[in-house]
Scaffold this motif. Structure first.
Motif, mmCIF file in Angstrom:
data_model
loop_
_atom_site.group_PDB
_atom_site.id
_atom_site.type_symbol
_atom_site.label_atom_id
_atom_site.label_comp_id
_atom_site.label_asym_id
_atom_site.label_seq_id
_atom_site.Cartn_x
_atom_site.Cartn_y
_atom_site.Cartn_z
ATOM 1 N N ARG A 86 -5.527 -43.417 19.000
ATOM 2 C CA ARG A 86 -6.492 -44.004 19.945
ATOM 3 C C ARG A 86 -7.308 -45.108 19.274
ATOM 4 N NH1 ARG A 86 -7.632 -41.464 24.878
ATOM 5 N NH2 ARG A 86 -9.629 -42.544 24.796
ATOM 6 N N GLU A 87 -7.607 -44.896 18.001
ATOM 7 C CA GLU A 87 -8.326 -45.905 17.222
ATOM 8 C C GLU A 87 -7.525 -47.214 17.194
ATOM 9 O OE1 GLU A 87 -9.283 -44.273 13.349
ATOM 10 O OE2 GLU A 87 -9.360 -46.305 12.518
ATOM 11 N N LEU A 94 0.408 -47.920 14.060
ATOM 12 C CA LEU A 94 0.019 -46.711 13.341
ATOM 13 C C LEU A 94 1.078 -46.467 12.278
ATOM 14 C CD1 LEU A 94 -1.884 -44.245 13.133
ATOM 15 C CD2 LEU A 94 -0.393 -43.073 14.736
ATOM 16 N N LEU A 95 0.655 -46.447 11.022
ATOM 17 C CA LEU A 95 1.592 -46.253 9.912
ATOM 18 C C LEU A 95 1.412 -44.845 9.349
ATOM 19 C CD1 LEU A 95 3.627 -47.522 7.826
ATOM 20 C CD2 LEU A 95 1.615 -48.016 6.425
ATOM 21 N N GLN A 143 -4.569 -38.225 24.828
ATOM 22 C CA GLN A 143 -5.918 -37.670 24.965
ATOM 23 C C GLN A 143 -6.300 -36.868 23.723
ATOM 24 O OE1 GLN A 143 -7.616 -37.934 27.978
ATOM 25 N NE2 GLN A 143 -5.935 -38.768 29.212
ATOM 26 N N LEU A 144 -7.583 -36.857 23.435
ATOM 27 C CA LEU A 144 -8.062 -35.918 22.429
ATOM 28 C C LEU A 144 -8.096 -34.548 23.084
ATOM 29 C CD1 LEU A 144 -10.964 -37.878 20.721
ATOM 30 C CD2 LEU A 144 -8.635 -37.518 19.932
ATOM 31 N N HIS A 192 -3.785 -48.713 25.368
ATOM 32 C CA HIS A 192 -2.698 -49.603 24.956
ATOM 33 C C HIS A 192 -1.630 -48.836 24.194
ATOM 34 C CE1 HIS A 192 -0.620 -53.252 23.885
ATOM 35 N NE2 HIS A 192 -1.524 -53.972 24.530
ATOM 36 N N ARG A 193 -0.393 -49.220 24.421
ATOM 37 C CA ARG A 193 0.725 -48.664 23.670
ATOM 38 C C ARG A 193 0.643 -49.118 22.210
ATOM 39 N NH1 ARG A 193 6.240 -47.554 25.443
ATOM 40 N NH2 ARG A 193 7.624 -47.842 23.673
ATOM 41 N N VAL A 194 0.837 -48.231 21.263
ATOM 42 C CA VAL A 194 0.770 -48.574 19.837
ATOM 43 C C VAL A 194 2.070 -48.174 19.149
ATOM 44 C CG1 VAL A 194 -0.449 -48.206 17.657
ATOM 45 C CG2 VAL A 194 -1.717 -48.087 19.814
ATOM 46 N N PRO A 195 2.841 -49.134 18.645
ATOM 47 C CA PRO A 195 4.049 -48.747 17.925
ATOM 48 C C PRO A 195 3.704 -47.952 16.663
ATOM 49 C CG PRO A 195 3.668 -51.118 17.735
ATOM 50 C CD PRO A 195 2.679 -50.594 18.721
#
Ligand code: ADP
Length: 290
Positions: free
Chosen positions: A82-83, A97-98, A137-138, A148-151
């Motif tokens: 989410r961040e 996100l790695l 969601q948390l 937003h979608r995050v790869p």
């Protein structure tokens, strides 16, 4: 400057870009799993690609997920995801996100070991996110606004230990990373660029240690400095090193270029190799007597 393998760059660039496009009717896997032998530059090259593309990475390591005081791993993964989504929104830049060494935190230890509750939670959470990337969601909160979608890019050693449904093609694209001879030469040339090692010397060095992973050559270069550091300690005096360095934080050591020769490098390399053998033998002996 550092070398990025064209194959590596292409794989990451296409995966990340695809995830930020709305390709009609195309199902894009959210996760790219980069796997292969340790120390071959997976994480390092990821960082190089991010820098080149102006991507902000949000990093986590699977070790964090395993730590007993990390608390709820589900919460941690969702929070970081989410961040990253929030960063894309407010900064207007691509984020990824790695997750480094995913199999260390989410894989089985070996065939005989059961998945622990923690690893099941990690696998399940990533599967969930891969299936619903805009609705993450948390635990305990119910927001209706999509994010937003995050790869996600995950590195690891052996993905065969991961939960099979997570590694399925729809969720994770796999990329097996093994540097070619040209890649190895490119990386080692980059590592020794400040020392102005000639192209032929780079090749000779790489060919002298064909079975070593790329981190070996990084370690080799750092060993080069040992003599200079030792001279520095002698000059300042052992008792003065502490105050001297802490009070002059910007101080750089003058490095003597003439001392970097192929023969010397090979010597250091052979020494490092002996240390490895020693470690191996100690470990084998330990297993034998256990
Ligand atoms: P992996 O993620 O595959 O286990 P790393 O990315 O941690 O491996 O790489 C290990 C080390 O190898 C790095 O810390 C660095 O010293 C060296 N290295 C790897 N790739 C490169 C590169 N392209 N340029 C310079 N050094 C590299």
């Amino acid at each position: 400057s550092y070398y990025i393998s064209p194959r590596f760059l292409d794989k990451l660039a296409v995966h990340i870009t695809k995830n930020f496009m709305n390709l009609p009717g195309v199902k894009v896997p959210l996760i790219l799993g980069v796997h292969g032998r340790k120390g071959e530059g997976k994480s390092f090259q990821c960082e190089l690609v991010f820098e080149k593309m102006g991507i902000i990475p949000v990093r986590m390591s699977a070790g964090e997920l395993e730590s007993p005081d990390a608390g709820d791993p589900v919460r941690l993964i969702r929070m970081r995801y989410r961040e990253a989504a929030e960063l894309i929104r407010v900064r207007g830049k691509m984020c990824v996100l790695l997750i480094n060494d995913l199999d260390a935190g989410a894989g089985r230890v070996d065939r005989m070991t059961q998945y622990t509750v923690n690893t099941q939670l990690v696998n399940g959470t990533l599967m969930n996110i891969a299936d619903n990337p805009t609705d993450v969601q948390l635990p305990g909160s119910y927001e209706t606004e999509p994010i937003h979608r995050v790869p996600i890019i995950a590195t690891g050693n052996d993905f065969s230990t991961l939960y099979a449904p997570l590694v399925r093609d729809g969720r994770m694209e796999k990329f097996y990373w093994q540097p070619s001879h040209e890649d190895r030469i490119g990386v080692v040339a980059g590592i020794f660029a400040p020392d102005r090692l000639s192209a032929t010397d780079v090749e000779r060095l790489v060919e002298t240690f064909p079975r070593q992973s790329l981190d070996f050559f990084g370690a080799l270069r750092s060993q080069l400095y040992n003599n200079q550091v030792r001279e520095f300690i002698n000059k300042v005096g052992l008792g003065q090193v502490s105050t001297h360095l802490v009070n002059n934080p910007g101080q750089r050591l003058q490095f003597d270029q003439t001392k970097v020769g192929l023969t010397h490098l090979i010597e250091i390399g052979q020494h490092l190799q002996q240390e490895q053998t020693q470690l191996q033998e100690t470990r084998l002996a330990g297993e034998y007597f256990a």
